[in-house]
Structure formats: C-alpha cells, structure tokens
Motif scaffolding. Sequence first.
Motif, PDB file in Angstrom:
ATOM      1  N   PHE A 150       0.742  -1.164  -0.010  1.00 39.31           N
ATOM      2  CA  PHE A 150      -0.152   0.131  -0.090  1.00 39.31           C
ATOM      3  C   PHE A 150       0.922   1.468  -0.112  1.00 39.31           C
ATOM      4  O   PHE A 150       0.655   2.462  -0.173  1.00 39.31           O
ATOM      5  CB  PHE A 150      -0.707  -0.018   0.924  1.00 39.31           C
ATOM      6  N   HIS A 154      -2.859   4.630  -0.849  1.00 35.10           N
ATOM      7  CA  HIS A 154      -3.895   4.323  -0.488  1.00 35.10           C
ATOM      8  C   HIS A 154      -3.806   5.656   0.059  1.00 35.10           C
ATOM      9  O   HIS A 154      -3.177   6.367   0.476  1.00 35.10           O
ATOM     10  CB  HIS A 154      -4.052   3.498   0.570  1.00 35.10           C
ATOM     11  N   LYS A 181      -5.383   2.336  -4.606  1.00 37.26           N
ATOM     12  CA  LYS A 181      -6.553   0.529  -4.623  1.00 37.26           C
ATOM     13  C   LYS A 181      -6.661   0.155  -3.216  1.00 37.26           C
ATOM     14  O   LYS A 181      -7.870  -0.202  -3.224  1.00 37.26           O
ATOM     15  CB  LYS A 181      -5.184  -0.217  -4.520  1.00 37.26           C
ATOM     16  N   ALA A 182      -6.501   1.794  -2.245  1.00 37.45           N
ATOM     17  CA  ALA A 182      -7.587   1.743  -1.053  1.00 37.45           C
ATOM     18  C   ALA A 182      -7.732   2.970  -0.661  1.00 37.45           C
ATOM     19  O   ALA A 182      -6.662   3.760  -0.707  1.00 37.45           O
ATOM     20  CB  ALA A 182      -6.790   0.763   0.136  1.00 37.45           C
ATOM     21  N   THR A 192     -11.318  -0.727  -0.334  1.00 39.74           N
ATOM     22  CA  THR A 192     -10.451  -1.844  -1.626  1.00 39.74           C
ATOM     23  C   THR A 192     -10.471  -2.145  -2.752  1.00 39.74           C
ATOM     24  O   THR A 192     -12.432  -2.332  -2.807  1.00 39.74           O
ATOM     25  CB  THR A 192      -9.640  -2.909  -0.857  1.00 39.74           C
ATOM     26  N   TRP A 203      -6.251  -7.474  -1.349  1.00 39.05           N
ATOM     27  CA  TRP A 203      -6.227  -6.038  -0.567  1.00 39.05           C
ATOM     28  C   TRP A 203      -7.734  -5.829   0.858  1.00 39.05           C
ATOM     29  O   TRP A 203      -6.056  -5.001   1.439  1.00 39.05           O
ATOM     30  CB  TRP A 203      -6.561  -4.846  -2.003  1.00 39.05           C
ATOM     31  N   MET A 207      -5.170  -5.373   3.970  1.00 39.40           N
ATOM     32  CA  MET A 207      -4.788  -3.908   4.607  1.00 39.40           C
ATOM     33  C   MET A 207      -5.408  -4.415   6.058  1.00 39.40           C
ATOM     34  O   MET A 207      -4.966  -4.097   6.737  1.00 39.40           O
ATOM     35  CB  MET A 207      -6.091  -3.300   3.633  1.00 39.40           C
TER      36      MET A 207
END
Length: 264
Positions: A150, A154, A181-182, A192, A203, A207
Amino acid sequence: MSETRSIIDQLPGDLIFRLPPTFDTVEEERRHRKERLAAALRIFGKLGFEEGVAGHITARDPERTDHFWVNPFGMSFKHVKVSDLVLVDHHGTVVEGRYPVNQAAFVIHSTIHRARPDVVAAAHSHSTHGRALSALGRTLEPITQDVCAFYQDHTLFDDYTGLVTDLEEGERIATALGPHKAVILRNHGLLTVGSTVDAAAWWFITMERSCQVQLLAQAAGPTIPISPENAALTYRQIGNDLAAWVNYQPLHDQITREQPDLFD
C-alpha cells in the motif's frame, strides 16, 4: 505488475502455477465473477468482518458494465450463495435478484465503479482494526514487508458526516480514492478495489491485518520504518493486482473446499 510477472516467468515450465483465467463467452465470465464474489463474502464472514448489516463487496457485470453484483441487504456474509446475489443498475434498481440492496452499498460502489472503469470489484466492511486505525485519522506506515503493498497507493478520506446515503457523499469518497487501490474512511473503516474480485478481497484482508500490526507495534513502542527506496521496491514486487490474485488463491481454495454450497 511487471516485476511479479517476471518472477512467474522464471518458473520452470513443467510446474503448475495458476494465473487469472480468460473466458470464451460473457456468460462464463459473469458466472466466474459471481462465484468469486460469493466466495469472497464467505471468507469475509469467516474472518469476522461482519458488523450487523454493514459491509458489501461488488463485482461489475462484464456485459452491462454500469451494473454490478452485490450481496443482499441483511443477509449474513456466511450464508451468501451465488443464487442470492443481486444485480443493481446505475439508478440503484434491482435488475436481478430476490432481495433489496444496501443503500450505502449502492451509493459508495456505484460512484466508484463509474469513476474507475479499471475497477472490476470493490470491498468495504466495518472490520475491527480498520475501524480502529480510521478513528486515529492515519494512513498505513511502511513498517512491514506486507504493508508495502500500500506504499503511496492508499489515501485517507478525512471526513465523517454520518451514514453514506446520498450520491454526493459517494462521489467524495470516489474522489478521495482517486487512482489508488484503497482508502481509509475516517471513523468508518476500509475500502479496497481491484481488477478482479480476488484482488479487491485480498487487498481488504491484508489491509485489515496491516492495520492490526500497526496498532500493535505502535502500542508496544517506537517503530522502525522501511526506507522509502526499499518500500518502493517492495511495492513494485507485491503491490500489483496479479500479486494480490496469487496471494488470495489459498483462501479461495479453503472456503470452496469447506463450503461448496456457496456455488448453489
């Protein structure tokens, strides 16, 4: 994705190594996405990501790309079958399925799917450690190898105005997510996305675990961060959707072997 692909390409040709499938028909691809979606929901249930009726995973329909499949409102993640999934259009109308859709699911996911045509799936739930870190208004720090997936990929949605029930709020979340992605939703939880259901689900899972590790480590004392150079290198190795897909397969294998009724 190139570094992960290069590692795979170096494997001997006679070894079995799974890669994301391709499809001859849109019907095959739709069935595949729905099966992966049901399996991902079962995994979320097994991992304890439920909090009442909160939480949802969506998968874009491969033919009607402004529609998405989602878990029914009020049904436990642990009970969802392929036949229970609901198809929702861009107005929030249930096009296929026997159950209503969570309004927050439509508001959040419809705006993300509209803003990000590269996204096939999105996952959001009120997991324990994701909520805990979100309450601090912080992002993840590069303190372990896994969390480097991440690194600079993110963001934080640094606001909370109650339940997400209107499209304007969903659009603000999609804007905060941007190309990443997040996103950590402050005082709310994690969200995500991925180019496959498997990637989006992985993810979220990793995460959530990274949030737990960060909270534990920071509670124990000062942490030692990974250098920016090595964090960026690790991100290139494990931060792509192919790596996520590969990492997710053991979990998918476990749930489908344990709970084959999900395919009904």
